[in-house]
Design a protein around this motif. Structure first.
Motif, mmCIF file in Angstrom:
data_model
loop_
_atom_site.group_PDB
_atom_site.id
_atom_site.type_symbol
_atom_site.label_atom_id
_atom_site.label_comp_id
_atom_site.label_asym_id
_atom_site.label_seq_id
_atom_site.Cartn_x
_atom_site.Cartn_y
_atom_site.Cartn_z
ATOM 1 N N ARG A 144 85.123 -31.726 99.245
ATOM 2 C CA ARG A 144 85.526 -31.284 100.687
ATOM 3 C C ARG A 144 84.871 -32.373 101.898
ATOM 4 O O ARG A 144 85.632 -32.372 102.834
ATOM 5 C CB ARG A 144 85.320 -30.108 100.989
ATOM 6 C CG ARG A 144 86.324 -29.050 100.245
ATOM 7 C CD ARG A 144 86.349 -27.553 100.443
ATOM 8 N NE ARG A 144 87.547 -26.922 99.901
ATOM 9 C CZ ARG A 144 88.218 -25.829 100.365
ATOM 10 N NH1 ARG A 144 87.816 -25.475 101.676
ATOM 11 N NH2 ARG A 144 89.164 -25.201 99.912
ATOM 12 N N ASN A 145 83.777 -33.219 101.337
ATOM 13 C CA ASN A 145 83.175 -33.728 102.142
ATOM 14 C C ASN A 145 82.992 -35.319 101.666
ATOM 15 O O ASN A 145 82.103 -36.259 102.363
ATOM 16 C CB ASN A 145 81.864 -33.265 102.434
ATOM 17 C CG ASN A 145 81.714 -32.270 103.403
ATOM 18 O OD1 ASN A 145 81.494 -32.112 104.666
ATOM 19 N ND2 ASN A 145 81.604 -30.865 102.669
ATOM 20 N N ARG A 183 81.995 -19.066 104.205
ATOM 21 C CA ARG A 183 82.431 -19.169 105.382
ATOM 22 C C ARG A 183 82.438 -20.550 106.005
ATOM 23 O O ARG A 183 83.061 -21.296 106.530
ATOM 24 C CB ARG A 183 82.184 -18.104 106.345
ATOM 25 C CG ARG A 183 82.854 -16.644 105.956
ATOM 26 C CD ARG A 183 82.517 -15.338 106.490
ATOM 27 N NE ARG A 183 83.019 -14.332 106.231
ATOM 28 C CZ ARG A 183 82.658 -13.120 106.699
ATOM 29 N NH1 ARG A 183 81.443 -12.884 107.557
ATOM 30 N NH2 ARG A 183 83.028 -11.991 106.208
ATOM 31 N N GLU A 184 81.064 -20.748 106.137
ATOM 32 C CA GLU A 184 80.657 -22.063 106.932
ATOM 33 C C GLU A 184 81.317 -23.224 106.239
ATOM 34 O O GLU A 184 81.697 -24.215 107.268
ATOM 35 C CB GLU A 184 79.094 -22.187 106.992
ATOM 36 C CG GLU A 184 78.471 -21.067 107.879
ATOM 37 C CD GLU A 184 76.832 -20.998 107.870
ATOM 38 O OE1 GLU A 184 76.334 -21.944 107.115
ATOM 39 O OE2 GLU A 184 76.078 -20.172 108.320
ATOM 40 N N TRP A 185 81.427 -23.363 104.896
ATOM 41 C CA TRP A 185 81.999 -24.446 104.522
ATOM 42 C C TRP A 185 83.377 -24.404 104.272
ATOM 43 O O TRP A 185 83.980 -25.196 103.763
ATOM 44 C CB TRP A 185 81.348 -24.530 103.110
ATOM 45 C CG TRP A 185 80.012 -25.074 102.986
ATOM 46 C CD1 TRP A 185 78.796 -24.193 102.739
ATOM 47 C CD2 TRP A 185 79.509 -26.371 103.156
ATOM 48 N NE1 TRP A 185 77.443 -25.010 102.683
ATOM 49 C CE2 TRP A 185 78.169 -26.400 102.981
ATOM 50 C CE3 TRP A 185 80.057 -27.589 103.179
ATOM 51 C CZ2 TRP A 185 77.261 -27.518 102.835
ATOM 52 C CZ3 TRP A 185 79.491 -28.763 103.119
ATOM 53 C CH2 TRP A 185 77.847 -28.753 103.077
ATOM 54 N N GLY A 186 84.061 -23.316 104.841
ATOM 55 C CA GLY A 186 85.547 -23.119 104.631
ATOM 56 C C GLY A 186 86.103 -22.795 103.311
ATOM 57 O O GLY A 186 87.353 -23.132 103.016
ATOM 58 N N LEU A 187 85.099 -22.278 102.765
ATOM 59 C CA LEU A 187 85.661 -21.723 101.246
ATOM 60 C C LEU A 187 85.774 -20.082 101.308
ATOM 61 O O LEU A 187 85.522 -19.757 99.913
ATOM 62 C CB LEU A 187 84.759 -22.394 100.330
ATOM 63 C CG LEU A 187 84.751 -23.758 99.637
ATOM 64 C CD1 LEU A 187 83.839 -24.017 98.937
ATOM 65 C CD2 LEU A 187 86.101 -23.848 98.734
ATOM 66 N N GLU A 188 86.064 -19.517 101.931
ATOM 67 C CA GLU A 188 85.859 -17.926 101.932
ATOM 68 C C GLU A 188 86.993 -17.765 101.108
ATOM 69 O O GLU A 188 86.922 -16.357 100.650
ATOM 70 C CB GLU A 188 86.104 -17.172 103.288
ATOM 71 C CG GLU A 188 85.964 -15.841 103.334
ATOM 72 C CD GLU A 188 86.011 -15.171 104.598
ATOM 73 O OE1 GLU A 188 85.554 -14.090 104.791
ATOM 74 O OE2 GLU A 188 86.199 -15.873 105.783
ATOM 75 N N GLU A 189 87.950 -18.482 100.907
ATOM 76 C CA GLU A 189 89.020 -18.022 99.986
ATOM 77 C C GLU A 189 88.594 -17.686 98.435
ATOM 78 O O GLU A 189 89.225 -17.041 97.723
ATOM 79 C CB GLU A 189 90.040 -18.922 99.768
ATOM 80 C CG GLU A 189 89.485 -20.414 99.101
ATOM 81 C CD GLU A 189 90.577 -21.525 99.154
ATOM 82 O OE1 GLU A 189 91.310 -21.638 98.326
ATOM 83 O OE2 GLU A 189 90.466 -22.450 100.177
ATOM 84 N N ASP A 198 92.354 -29.400 94.875
ATOM 85 C CA ASP A 198 91.801 -30.447 95.734
ATOM 86 C C ASP A 198 91.503 -32.021 95.064
ATOM 87 O O ASP A 198 91.187 -32.912 95.678
ATOM 88 C CB ASP A 198 90.513 -30.170 96.534
ATOM 89 C CG ASP A 198 90.716 -28.846 97.655
ATOM 90 O OD1 ASP A 198 92.161 -28.769 97.689
ATOM 91 O OD2 ASP A 198 89.842 -28.283 97.907
#
Length: 375
Positions: A25-26, A59-65, A117
């Motif tokens: 993701r980065n 959550r901080e990495w946008g992966l809470e899913e 992804d």
């Protein structure tokens, strides 16, 4: 076939897949290699709770899913001492973010996110070999050269074994007893630990349909000693109440130990998760240490690769802190029951410690996480 990438990740467990998702993701290229099949990896039933720190990380990495899906939303936790229940009550100010999420659910979700992804994940890569000094990984007829190798393949994997003798220092502590760990086809609507003179016992949910049973036993016990009938009879005796029995799917013996390897890197190879450290299942912290390793490695590589020089030192501060907690909770919970290991004096000390802890709201939250998430 010769390939190049930024990071070669060995192992598609929690540490490897979390790291893979963070890097992908980065914009950092990576390849994840796993010697087992996808079906095998996604069926491994282990740890069940992501602590508050781990939840905030996702959550901080946008992966809470990845924390959603086949989970158990409401689990009542408790501690039983000599058949007397000490229920764990949460006060209104409890803001714990911990989530009950069995390992197989988390791994499946991480796998789906990584592949969705566009991640490069290769299963059944048998015969992996590593050259940690040059960042070279080989399997079959393929050679991959990476700027870095992330060894996320567990305590018995090839990553740590590829480091030459004399480089690593191994620190270990043996607790002197084992757990019989059994997976049963029984839904567990309550989750708890029983402290009894016959030994510690645990009944922990593992998804909506299965439960994990734990029974303290001597190191010289064998799986053959424990018939299905004996497992259920002993569990009921230690909890002091009738339980719903069901088919037992698997059994294994787990000697309790704590292990740390230092340093956590050599050449271009960095160790993450169980490849670098083991905590006893009583602490329910193994999965969370793996997540922290992945977080530290990814942040360094994304923001300033020179920070990887401090990777081992940074992780070890956190690891030793968790090890201190693991030793404390493991000793207290076991000594409070069976006096044959440390004696009656230590038993009374452990019980006094438990009584003191249960007067603390913070301790109630702690034991709530433990009874839901023993590894």
């Amino acid at each position: 076939m010769a390939e190049t990438t930024n990071v070669v990740i060995i192992g598609a467990g929690v540490a490897g897949l979390t790291l893979g998702n963070l890097l992908l993701r980065n914009g950092i290229g990576c390849v994840v290699l796993e010697r087992r099949s996808r079906e095998y990896v996604e069926r491994r039933q282990r740890a069940g709770t992501i602590d508050s720190r781990g939840v905030r990380m996702f959550r901080e990495w946008g992966l809470e899913e990845v924390l959603t899906g086949d989970t158990v939303a409401e689990v009542e936790g408790g501690i039983w001492i000599d058949e007397e229940e000490l229920p764990i009550e949460f006060d209104g100010d409890d803001n714990s973010d911990s989530v009950f999420c069995p390992q197989q659910v988390l791994v499946r979700n991480l796998t789906d996110a990584f592949l969705r992804d566009g991640g490069d994940l290769r299963f059944e890569t048998e015969g992996i070999s590593l050259d940690p000094e040059h960042g070279v990984v080989r399997y079959g007829g393929t050679t991959i050269t990476g700027d870095y190798i992330a060894g996320c393949d567990g305590d018995r994997g090839i990553s740590r074994a590829s480091i030459p003798d004399g480089i690593l220092t191994r620190y270990s502590h043996e607790y002197g007893y084992a757990w019989l760990s059994a997976l049963a086809e029984v839904p567990a609507h309550s989750s708890g630990m029983a402290i009894h003179s016959r030994g510690l016992a645990g009944l922990i949910p593992r998804g909506a349909k299965n439960s994990r049973i734990y029974l303290q036993c001597p190191l010289d016990a064998t799986v053959e000693d424990w018939t299905d009938e004996r497992v259920w009879n002993e569990l009921e005796a230690r909890f002091g109440r009738p339980l719903t029995a069901g088919r037992i799917l698997e059994k294994r013996l787990v000697p309790l130990r704590s292990v740390v390897y230092e340093p956590m890197s050599y050449g271009r190879l960095y160790l993450l998760g169980d490849a670098a450290h083991i905590v006893p299942p009583m602490s329910a912290k193994g999965i969370n240490l793996a997540l922290n390793d992945a977080d530290v490695f990814a942040r360094a590589l994304i923001h300033d690769p020179s920070q990887l020089d401090e990777y081992s030192e940074t992780c070890l501060r956190h690891i030793w802190n968790y090890q201190a907690f693991a030793v404390w909770i493991t000793d207290v919970m076991h000594n409070a029951g069976d006096p044959s290991y440390e004696g009656e004096f230590r038993k009374q000390i452990a019980r006094a410690e438990l009584a003191r802890q249960f007067n603390s709201p913070a301790a109630s939250r702690l034991f709530g996480e433990l009874t839901a998430g023993v590894n």
